[in-house]
Write a protein that holds these residues in place. Structure first.
Motif, PDB file in Angstrom:
ATOM      1  N   GLY A 199       7.922  55.355  38.772  1.00 18.44           N
ATOM      2  CA  GLY A 199       9.027  55.366  39.729  1.00 18.44           C
ATOM      3  C   GLY A 199       9.208  53.988  40.318  1.00 18.44           C
ATOM      4  O   GLY A 199       8.590  53.646  41.322  1.00 18.44           O
ATOM      5  N   ASP A 200      10.015  53.169  39.670  1.00 20.27           N
ATOM      6  CA  ASP A 200      10.146  51.781  40.103  1.00 20.27           C
ATOM      7  C   ASP A 200      11.603  51.448  40.430  1.00 20.27           C
ATOM      8  O   ASP A 200      12.027  50.314  40.368  1.00 20.27           O
ATOM      9  N   TRP A 201      12.376  52.456  40.773  1.00 22.74           N
ATOM     10  CA  TRP A 201      13.808  52.249  40.927  1.00 22.74           C
ATOM     11  C   TRP A 201      14.317  53.296  41.906  1.00 22.74           C
ATOM     12  O   TRP A 201      13.726  54.365  42.001  1.00 22.74           O
ATOM     13  N   GLY A 202      15.368  53.001  42.582  1.00 18.79           N
ATOM     14  CA  GLY A 202      15.957  54.063  43.386  1.00 18.79           C
ATOM     15  C   GLY A 202      15.808  53.845  44.879  1.00 18.79           C
ATOM     16  O   GLY A 202      15.327  52.811  45.342  1.00 18.79           O
ATOM     17  N   THR A 203      16.200  54.871  45.583  1.00 19.61           N
ATOM     18  CA  THR A 203      16.334  54.794  47.037  1.00 19.61           C
ATOM     19  C   THR A 203      15.079  54.280  47.741  1.00 19.61           C
ATOM     20  O   THR A 203      15.170  53.520  48.695  1.00 19.61           O
ATOM     21  N   GLN A 204      13.903  54.679  47.260  1.00 16.49           N
ATOM     22  CA  GLN A 204      12.703  54.306  48.008  1.00 16.49           C
ATOM     23  C   GLN A 204      12.527  52.789  48.068  1.00 16.49           C
ATOM     24  O   GLN A 204      11.951  52.262  49.006  1.00 16.49           O
ATOM     25  N   PHE A 205      13.064  52.082  47.054  1.00 13.97           N
ATOM     26  CA  PHE A 205      12.950  50.625  47.092  1.00 13.97           C
ATOM     27  C   PHE A 205      13.867  50.010  48.124  1.00 13.97           C
ATOM     28  O   PHE A 205      13.513  49.022  48.770  1.00 13.97           O
ATOM     29  N   GLY A 206      15.017  50.594  48.267  1.00 15.06           N
ATOM     30  CA  GLY A 206      15.913  50.124  49.310  1.00 15.06           C
ATOM     31  C   GLY A 206      15.241  50.241  50.670  1.00 15.06           C
ATOM     32  O   GLY A 206      15.230  49.306  51.475  1.00 15.06           O
ATOM     33  N   MET A 207      14.628  51.384  50.904  1.00  9.46           N
ATOM     34  CA  MET A 207      13.922  51.634  52.147  1.00  9.46           C
ATOM     35  C   MET A 207      12.828  50.609  52.361  1.00  9.46           C
ATOM     36  O   MET A 207      12.731  49.972  53.406  1.00  9.46           O
ATOM     37  N   LEU A 208      12.000  50.463  51.347  1.00 11.05           N
ATOM     38  CA  LEU A 208      10.813  49.624  51.481  1.00 11.05           C
ATOM     39  C   LEU A 208      11.193  48.155  51.659  1.00 11.05           C
ATOM     40  O   LEU A 208      10.664  47.468  52.543  1.00 11.05           O
ATOM     41  N   ILE A 209      12.112  47.678  50.857  1.00  9.65           N
ATOM     42  CA  ILE A 209      12.482  46.265  50.948  1.00  9.65           C
ATOM     43  C   ILE A 209      13.152  45.977  52.296  1.00  9.65           C
ATOM     44  O   ILE A 209      12.847  44.976  52.955  1.00  9.65           O
ATOM     45  N   VAL A 215       9.592  43.484  58.919  1.00  9.52           N
ATOM     46  CA  VAL A 215       8.254  43.476  59.521  1.00  9.52           C
ATOM     47  C   VAL A 215       7.236  42.618  58.767  1.00  9.52           C
ATOM     48  O   VAL A 215       6.225  42.217  59.346  1.00  9.52           O
ATOM     49  N   ALA A 216       7.463  42.371  57.477  1.00 14.41           N
ATOM     50  CA  ALA A 216       6.482  41.574  56.728  1.00 14.41           C
ATOM     51  C   ALA A 216       7.180  40.846  55.586  1.00 14.41           C
ATOM     52  O   ALA A 216       6.898  41.098  54.405  1.00 14.41           O
ATOM     53  N   PRO A 217       8.072  39.942  55.923  1.00 12.19           N
ATOM     54  CA  PRO A 217       8.887  39.298  54.886  1.00 12.19           C
ATOM     55  C   PRO A 217       8.052  38.543  53.850  1.00 12.19           C
ATOM     56  O   PRO A 217       8.486  38.406  52.698  1.00 12.19           O
ATOM     57  N   GLU A 218       6.858  38.103  54.249  1.00  9.78           N
ATOM     58  CA  GLU A 218       6.040  37.356  53.289  1.00  9.78           C
ATOM     59  C   GLU A 218       5.659  38.217  52.085  1.00  9.78           C
ATOM     60  O   GLU A 218       5.446  37.724  50.983  1.00  9.78           O
ATOM     61  N   ALA A 219       5.630  39.536  52.280  1.00  9.88           N
ATOM     62  CA  ALA A 219       5.260  40.430  51.180  1.00  9.88           C
ATOM     63  C   ALA A 219       6.302  40.401  50.066  1.00  9.88           C
ATOM     64  O   ALA A 219       6.022  40.786  48.926  1.00  9.88           O
ATOM     65  N   VAL A 226       0.235  41.214  51.058  1.00  6.40           N
ATOM     66  CA  VAL A 226      -0.335  42.416  51.665  1.00  6.40           C
ATOM     67  C   VAL A 226      -0.982  43.227  50.559  1.00  6.40           C
ATOM     68  O   VAL A 226      -0.586  43.138  49.399  1.00  6.40           O
ATOM     69  N   ASP A 227      -2.014  44.008  50.901  1.00  4.04           N
ATOM     70  CA  ASP A 227      -2.632  44.791  49.828  1.00  4.04           C
ATOM     71  C   ASP A 227      -1.957  46.154  49.707  1.00  4.04           C
ATOM     72  O   ASP A 227      -1.099  46.522  50.508  1.00  4.04           O
ATOM     73  N   LEU A 228      -2.351  46.875  48.701  1.00  4.68           N
ATOM     74  CA  LEU A 228      -1.636  48.094  48.373  1.00  4.68           C
ATOM     75  C   LEU A 228      -1.733  49.124  49.493  1.00  4.68           C
ATOM     76  O   LEU A 228      -0.774  49.837  49.774  1.00  4.68           O
ATOM     77  N   ALA A 233       1.259  52.132  53.793  1.00  6.12           N
ATOM     78  CA  ALA A 233       1.569  52.351  55.209  1.00  6.12           C
ATOM     79  C   ALA A 233       3.008  51.935  55.507  1.00  6.12           C
ATOM     80  O   ALA A 233       3.743  52.651  56.188  1.00  6.12           O
ATOM     81  N   PHE A 234       3.402  50.780  54.970  1.00  4.15           N
ATOM     82  CA  PHE A 234       4.785  50.314  55.164  1.00  4.15           C
ATOM     83  C   PHE A 234       5.780  51.325  54.589  1.00  4.15           C
ATOM     84  O   PHE A 234       6.825  51.590  55.169  1.00  4.15           O
ATOM     85  N   TYR A 235       5.395  51.860  53.448  1.00  4.19           N
ATOM     86  CA  TYR A 235       6.281  52.825  52.800  1.00  4.19           C
ATOM     87  C   TYR A 235       6.491  54.030  53.705  1.00  4.19           C
ATOM     88  O   TYR A 235       7.606  54.532  53.872  1.00  4.19           O
ATOM     89  N   ARG A 236       5.386  54.474  54.300  1.00  2.15           N
ATOM     90  CA  ARG A 236       5.450  55.644  55.165  1.00  2.15           C
ATOM     91  C   ARG A 236       6.372  55.369  56.370  1.00  2.15           C
ATOM     92  O   ARG A 236       7.194  56.195  56.749  1.00  2.15           O
ATOM     93  N   GLN A 237       6.208  54.164  56.940  1.00  5.82           N
ATOM     94  CA  GLN A 237       7.055  53.793  58.072  1.00  5.82           C
ATOM     95  C   GLN A 237       8.528  53.737  57.655  1.00  5.82           C
ATOM     96  O   GLN A 237       9.411  54.212  58.375  1.00  5.82           O
ATOM     97  N   ALA A 238       8.752  53.137  56.483  1.00  2.00           N
ATOM     98  CA  ALA A 238      10.126  52.994  56.003  1.00  2.00           C
ATOM     99  C   ALA A 238      10.770  54.362  55.819  1.00  2.00           C
ATOM    100  O   ALA A 238      11.917  54.591  56.198  1.00  2.00           O
ATOM    101  N   LYS A 239       9.988  55.267  55.260  1.00  2.00           N
ATOM    102  CA  LYS A 239      10.481  56.621  55.018  1.00  2.00           C
ATOM    103  C   LYS A 239      10.873  57.290  56.334  1.00  2.00           C
ATOM    104  O   LYS A 239      11.909  57.949  56.445  1.00  2.00           O
ATOM    105  N   GLN A 240      10.013  57.078  57.336  1.00  2.00           N
ATOM    106  CA  GLN A 240      10.275  57.687  58.636  1.00  2.00           C
ATOM    107  C   GLN A 240      11.554  57.127  59.247  1.00  2.00           C
ATOM    108  O   GLN A 240      12.393  57.882  59.756  1.00  2.00           O
ATOM    109  N   ARG A 241      11.707  55.788  59.181  1.00  2.00           N
ATOM    110  CA  ARG A 241      12.920  55.178  59.722  1.00  2.00           C
ATOM    111  C   ARG A 241      14.154  55.678  58.966  1.00  2.00           C
ATOM    112  O   ARG A 241      15.196  55.943  59.578  1.00  2.00           O
TER     113      ARG A 241
END
Length: 633
Positions: A199-209, A215-219, A226-228, A233-241
């Motif tokens: 799963g490397d495509w789709g809505t979740q990437f929009g959220m995460l990026i 919050v962490a542009p260097e990533a 940042v490590d996996l 954790a970022f993904y979880r936050q993004a999903k919530q937002r």
RNA sequence: GGGGCUGUAGCUCAGCCGGAUAGAGCGACGGUUUCCUAAACCGUAGGUCGUGGGUUCGAGUCCCGCCAGCCCCGCCA
């Protein structure tokens, strides 16, 4: 080629079985010519001999049940029908060379027992065959040399984790079952493409990026910033937002569009995220000894417009509430309205159904713009059954699947904890696959050390670690594979690591016992100066079996080819597990009751040959399950 | 509401195109080791195959109804 029959389910000793079926068929036609003529007219199958493995050892090797079905149309007693068939068989040299005189039993079963010399000949041929009697697809029966692999591959789509997430229990079954099925198909000689549809495509990437930009542009610009674990954790936050904040939702959707349009900044960020996840996945795959080729959802991005265009051209596409859909036949939702498969959202974006359709289209399409596959297998959880049913139907109606093409969803049930609920950590989180494998190995390690201490054995650290790793991972794999995949699976370290019962340790121990005999056998052969290469026992020497446990082992060993063919067809690894477990049981009985090394020379050579064939069969079978074996444990 | 999967021994599960007295493992109980690794082997107990109908010479298996559990059902994958 005219074939109307469905592929016949495999039975023990395929070549022998095919011969017997043919002889029975001839006997039926000779005994009842008028019925044969009627059958030819009506094209039904009343003359099917219904040859099957004997349901009990005392009934012999095979039973033919066809006489029972024939009795009614012929208006004869079933036993009279059976008698007529048996008379024909008795006059058939090809039959009598293979079988002892048939017995009629019960209401009209015909029980067949193979001649001992036929069994011995089969054993001898398997001892000389590195494939243990399993034919290669496309190979002609008589001594064909290295047939070229079929140009039309079989695709097994499995594992399929999501980028920016860690692999968890949810990926366990797909990964293990998919690997096994791919292995069996490859062994049969199919060109297998093992595809990791990540799963490397789709809505979740929009959220995460979008979230990371804030919050962490260097990533998004620096590898490994940042490590996996952080990413998760970022993904979880993004999903919530995404779920709570409408403005964020809009930005995220725009981000997806930019990514899919090829925006360089978005692509770069996406690439970094994928690389990082990929390395983490690979650690798990290396550990499990699983090879597969990554071809994520993004691969099909360029093909999405063509999917819609194709569906448009075939007139399947309907615009409904702004979304472009194909309405399914025979699947109605609320108020009897057919359910749609949405291939283009009202905002113009594509979704997972579109990607799945593009994948199917590409996989069946001829090279170079496709894989040219003739069989495509999806190993995913059963919850996606209706999704795939819908997508498959659309693909079929769009004409993307060739007439002889097979498109199969191989569903499996949930992994549950011992409480019968979905497996979770004590904290209530999803169990990481890494942690699960660690625990299995740790438990195997502790158990081994305790056992060594009890027995006063001393082994070095490398041995202990190797055995513990092999046993631990084997236990996890075998526990999963040994269950019929369609049902939910109750995960239990205690059960899977148990030393007795239908478990990996039990099977591995059987292999170890044989290895022990082989080691001692080599010493004994050397001491006795038998003059033969100890590795070559059983070679040209005449095989002689006398004990019932020997014959039981012989009969079980000869069923291997049929089981492999069955798994190839039914895609049920548990059939192979059951076979291997029973083989181990039969061997252990043999080992318990029949001396090998202390037997007189001729019996010893024959028994060593049986041991070798048993070990080879177990090793090959476990290998197809993705489980390596041990010489000592 | 519609659809799918599941329901078999105390527990975890097999059961192939409908075939003979429904199987295994675990657990319980009882045995076996001067002998190739006892991480083994042998034996005993344990079943209304969720339930009610139907088809069939024959149903755990096929068809219909019902009950229970889980899962899916328009722009997530």
């Amino acid at each position: 080629m005219v074939t109307c029959a469905a592929p016949r389910p495999p039975e023990p000793m395929l070549s022998v079985l095919n011969t017997l079926t043919e002889r029975l068929r001839v006997a039926l036609e000779k005994a009842f010519p008028e019925a044969a003529a009627a059958e030819a007219r009506a094209s039904d199958a009343t003359l099917d001999p219904q040859l099957a493995p004997a349901s009990k050892p005392e009934f012999g090797d095979f039973q033919a049940n066809g006489a029972l079905a024939l009795a009614r149309p012929l208006r004869q007693q079933p036993r009279a029908v059976a008698t007529a068939i048996v008379e024909q068989l008795a006059a058939d040299p090809a039959f009598t060379a293979l079988c002892l005189p048939p017995q009629i039993a019960g209401p009209g079963f015909i029980n067949l027992t193979l001649r001992p010399e036929a069994l011995v000949a089969e054993v001898a041929s398997r001892l000389a065959d590195s494939r243990l009697g399993v034919p290669l697809v496309g190979a002609s029966a008589a001594g064909s040399v290295a047939p070229s692999p079929p140009a039309e591959p079989v695709i097994v789509d499995f594992s399929s984790p999501n980028i920016a997430k860690e692999m968890h229990v949810g990926h366990l079954r797909s990964t293990i079952i998919g690997d096994c099925l791919a292995g069996v198909l490859a062994f049969r000689g199919h060109a297998v493409l093992r595809l990791n549809h990540v799963g490397d495509w789709g809505t979740q990437f929009g959220m995460l990026i979008t979230h990371l930009k804030q919050v962490a542009p260097e990533a998004l610009t620096t590898a490994d910033a940042v490590d996996l674990g952080d990413l998760v954790a970022f993904y979880r936050q993004a999903k919530q937002r995404f779920d709570e904040d409408e403005a964020f939702q809009t930005t995220a959707r725009e981000e997806v569009v930019k990514l899919q349009a090829g925006d360089p900044v978005s692509r770069r960020a996406w690439q970094l995220l994928c690389d990082q996840s990929r390395r983490e996945f690979q650690l798990i795959y290396d550990r499990l000894g699983i090879e597969l080729q990554e071809r994520g959802e993004s691969f099909y991005n360029p093909y999405l417009p063509a999917v819609v265009a194709d569906l448009e051209a075939t007139g399947l596409l309907v615009t409904d509430e702004g979304a472009r859909c194909v309405f399914l036949e025979g699947v109605s939702g609320k108020e009897g309205k057919p359910l749609p498969v949405i291939v283009q959202k009202s905002d113009g974006g594509f979704n997972y159904a579109t990607t799945d359709l593009a994948a199917i289209r590409y996989r069946f399409a001829a090279a170079p713009a496709g894989d040219g596959a003739r069989r495509v297998i999806y190993v995913t959880d059963a919850g996606q059954a209706s999704h795939f049913a819908g997508v498959f139907q659309v693909a079929r109606r769009a004409g993307w699947i060739p007439d002889d093409g097979r498109l199969e969803h191989v569903p499996f049930g949930l992994v549950q904890g011992e409480d019968g609920k979905k497996l979770k950590t004590r904290a209530g989180d999803t169990v990481r696959l890494k942690d699960l494998l660690d625990e299995a190995v740790d438990r195997a390690d502790a158990d081994l050390r305790r056992r060594l201490a009890e027995e006063g054995r001393h082994e070095d650290e490398a041995f202990i670690r190797h055995v513990a790793t092999t046993v631990g991972l084997a236990a996890v794999k075998y526990a999963d594979l040994s269950q019929n995949r369609t049902t939910n699976y109750q995960f239990s370290f205690d059960r899977m690591l148990a030393l007795q019962g239908n478990t990996a340790p039990y099977l591995l121990y059987a292999v170890v016992r044989i290895a022990g005999i082989a080691r001692k056998g080599a010493e004994v052969a050397g001491a006795d100066a038998l003059g033969s290469d100890p590795g070559d026992y059983g070679g040209d020497a005449a095989l002689v079996f006398s004990e019932s446990q020997e014959w039981a082992l012989v009969r079980h060993l000869l069923g291997f080819d049929a089981v492999i063919a069955e798994v190839e067809e039914e895609l049920l690894p548990n059939r192979l597990c059951t076979y291997l477990f029973e083989l181990s049981q039969v061997f252990n009985r043999f080992y318990d009751q029949v001396p090998v090394l202390k037997a007189p020379p001729q019996a010893r050579a024959s028994r060593l040959a049986l041991c070798r064939l048993t070990a080879d069969t177990l090793k090959l079978g476990l290998g197809l399950l993705g489980i390596p074996t041990l010489e000592r444990m």
